[in-house]
Design a protein around this motif. Structure first.
Motif, short mmCIF file in Angstrom:
data_model
loop_
_atom_site.label_atom_id
_atom_site.label_comp_id
_atom_site.label_asym_id
_atom_site.label_seq_id
_atom_site.Cartn_x
_atom_site.Cartn_y
_atom_site.Cartn_z
N LEU A 77 0.81 -1.21 0.00
CA LEU A 77 0.00 0.00 0.00
C LEU A 77 0.85 1.26 0.00
N GLY A 78 2.13 1.13 -0.27
CA GLY A 78 3.01 2.27 -0.41
C GLY A 78 3.12 3.09 0.86
N LEU A 79 3.10 4.40 0.72
CA LEU A 79 3.20 5.29 1.88
C LEU A 79 1.84 5.53 2.52
N ASN A 84 -2.77 15.79 2.33
CA ASN A 84 -2.20 16.95 3.05
C ASN A 84 -1.24 16.57 4.17
N HIS A 85 -0.99 15.28 4.35
CA HIS A 85 -0.14 14.85 5.47
C HIS A 85 1.00 13.94 5.02
N VAL A 86 1.59 14.24 3.88
CA VAL A 86 2.71 13.44 3.39
C VAL A 86 3.97 13.88 4.13
N ASP A 87 4.58 12.95 4.81
CA ASP A 87 5.77 13.23 5.60
C ASP A 87 7.02 13.12 4.73
N PRO A 88 7.74 14.23 4.52
CA PRO A 88 8.95 14.19 3.68
C PRO A 88 10.00 13.19 4.17
N ASN A 89 10.06 12.97 5.48
CA ASN A 89 11.00 11.99 6.01
C ASN A 89 10.64 10.57 5.58
N TRP A 90 9.33 10.27 5.55
CA TRP A 90 8.89 8.96 5.08
C TRP A 90 9.20 8.80 3.60
N VAL A 91 8.99 9.87 2.83
CA VAL A 91 9.28 9.82 1.40
C VAL A 91 10.76 9.49 1.20
N LYS A 92 11.62 10.22 1.89
CA LYS A 92 13.06 10.01 1.73
C LYS A 92 13.47 8.61 2.18
N LYS A 93 12.87 8.13 3.22
CA LYS A 93 13.27 6.84 3.79
C LYS A 93 12.66 5.64 3.06
N TYR A 94 11.40 5.75 2.62
CA TYR A 94 10.70 4.57 2.13
C TYR A 94 10.31 4.59 0.65
N ALA A 95 10.19 5.74 0.04
CA ALA A 95 9.80 5.77 -1.38
C ALA A 95 10.97 5.35 -2.26
N VAL A 96 10.68 4.56 -3.28
CA VAL A 96 11.72 4.15 -4.23
C VAL A 96 12.06 5.39 -5.07
N PRO A 102 8.21 14.10 -8.79
CA PRO A 102 9.07 15.23 -8.42
C PRO A 102 8.55 16.05 -7.24
N GLU A 103 7.23 16.23 -7.16
CA GLU A 103 6.68 17.04 -6.07
C GLU A 103 6.82 16.36 -4.71
N MET A 104 7.08 15.05 -4.70
CA MET A 104 7.33 14.36 -3.44
C MET A 104 8.73 14.67 -2.92
N LEU A 105 9.61 15.06 -3.81
CA LEU A 105 11.01 15.29 -3.45
C LEU A 105 11.32 16.77 -3.24
N THR A 106 10.41 17.64 -3.65
CA THR A 106 10.57 19.08 -3.45
C THR A 106 9.26 19.62 -2.90
N ALA A 107 9.27 20.82 -2.45
CA ALA A 107 8.04 21.45 -1.96
C ALA A 107 7.45 22.37 -3.02
#
Length: 194
Positions: A77-79, A84-96, A102-107
């Motif tokens: 089920l991914g992240l 509105n509550h996407v945690d950038p730390n989770w993205v960096k740690k768990y997203a492939v 691109p918007e997940m990696l920048t604001a």
């Protein structure tokens, strides 16, 4: 606390393994996989107001029916995040990294349903191109993330596909969310009609 689930046994293999054996499956099978995954992701978007945000070949299991038509199963089920509550730390740690929008990696833009369109577009791109949009073998995650942020994948080099299929894929993997299909249902509908 340990969380787990037991699935009923299904004959098949992960999409990643299938693509190692056959990097370019028949384009209609590739489109069918995209459509079926869109249906599963749309259910998450509509029923739970959650985004997947980590669609990649290792999260998809492919079984074939009696007619040898691929039937994808979304095993991860991914992240699983509210828009509105996407945690950038989770993205960096768990997203492939090579499959993150691109918007997940920048604001620069908000994460939204179009972020999952991007993931589906990358999967379809990979199946049609015969290689991932962002090569990851023997590369650092930081370098891959930089490529996602700074570079658009090259256009598909398939003369056997219609112009419309090329446009659907290019729209889905556009770096700017506003230029992508509105949501995964629109993406699937476009694939069904082409």
């Amino acid at each position: 606390t340990k969380y787990y689930t037991v699935f009923q046994y299904a004959e098949g293999e992960f999409l990643h393994d299938k693509l190692l054996k056959n990097p370019q499956p028949w384009y209609q099978h590739a489109a069918w996989i995209g459509i079926m995954l869109s249906d599963a992701i749309a259910f998450m978007h509509i029923q739970a107001n959650r985004l997947h945000l980590n669609l990649n070949p290792d999260a998809i299991y492919i079984r074939e029916d009696k007619a040898s038509v691929p039937r994808p199963l979304l095993l991860d089920l991914g992240l699983l995040s509210e828009p509105n509550h996407v945690d950038p730390n989770w993205v960096k740690k768990y997203a492939v990294p090579g499959y993150a929008a691109p918007e997940m990696l920048t604001a620069e833009y908000p994460v939204s349903q179009s972020s999952d369109v991007y993931g589906l577009g990358l999967l379809l791109y990979e199946m049609l191109a015969g290689h991932p949009a962002y090569e990851s073998a023997q590369r650092r995650d930081t370098d891959i993330r930089n490529d996602v942020i700074q570079k658009a994948p090259p256009p598909l080099a398939r003369t056997d596909l219609s112009k419309e299929i090329h446009e659907i894929v290019q729209q889905a993997i556009h770096r700017t969310p506003q230029y992508r299909q509105q949501d995964v249902r629109v993406f699937a509908k476009m694939l069904r009609t082409k």
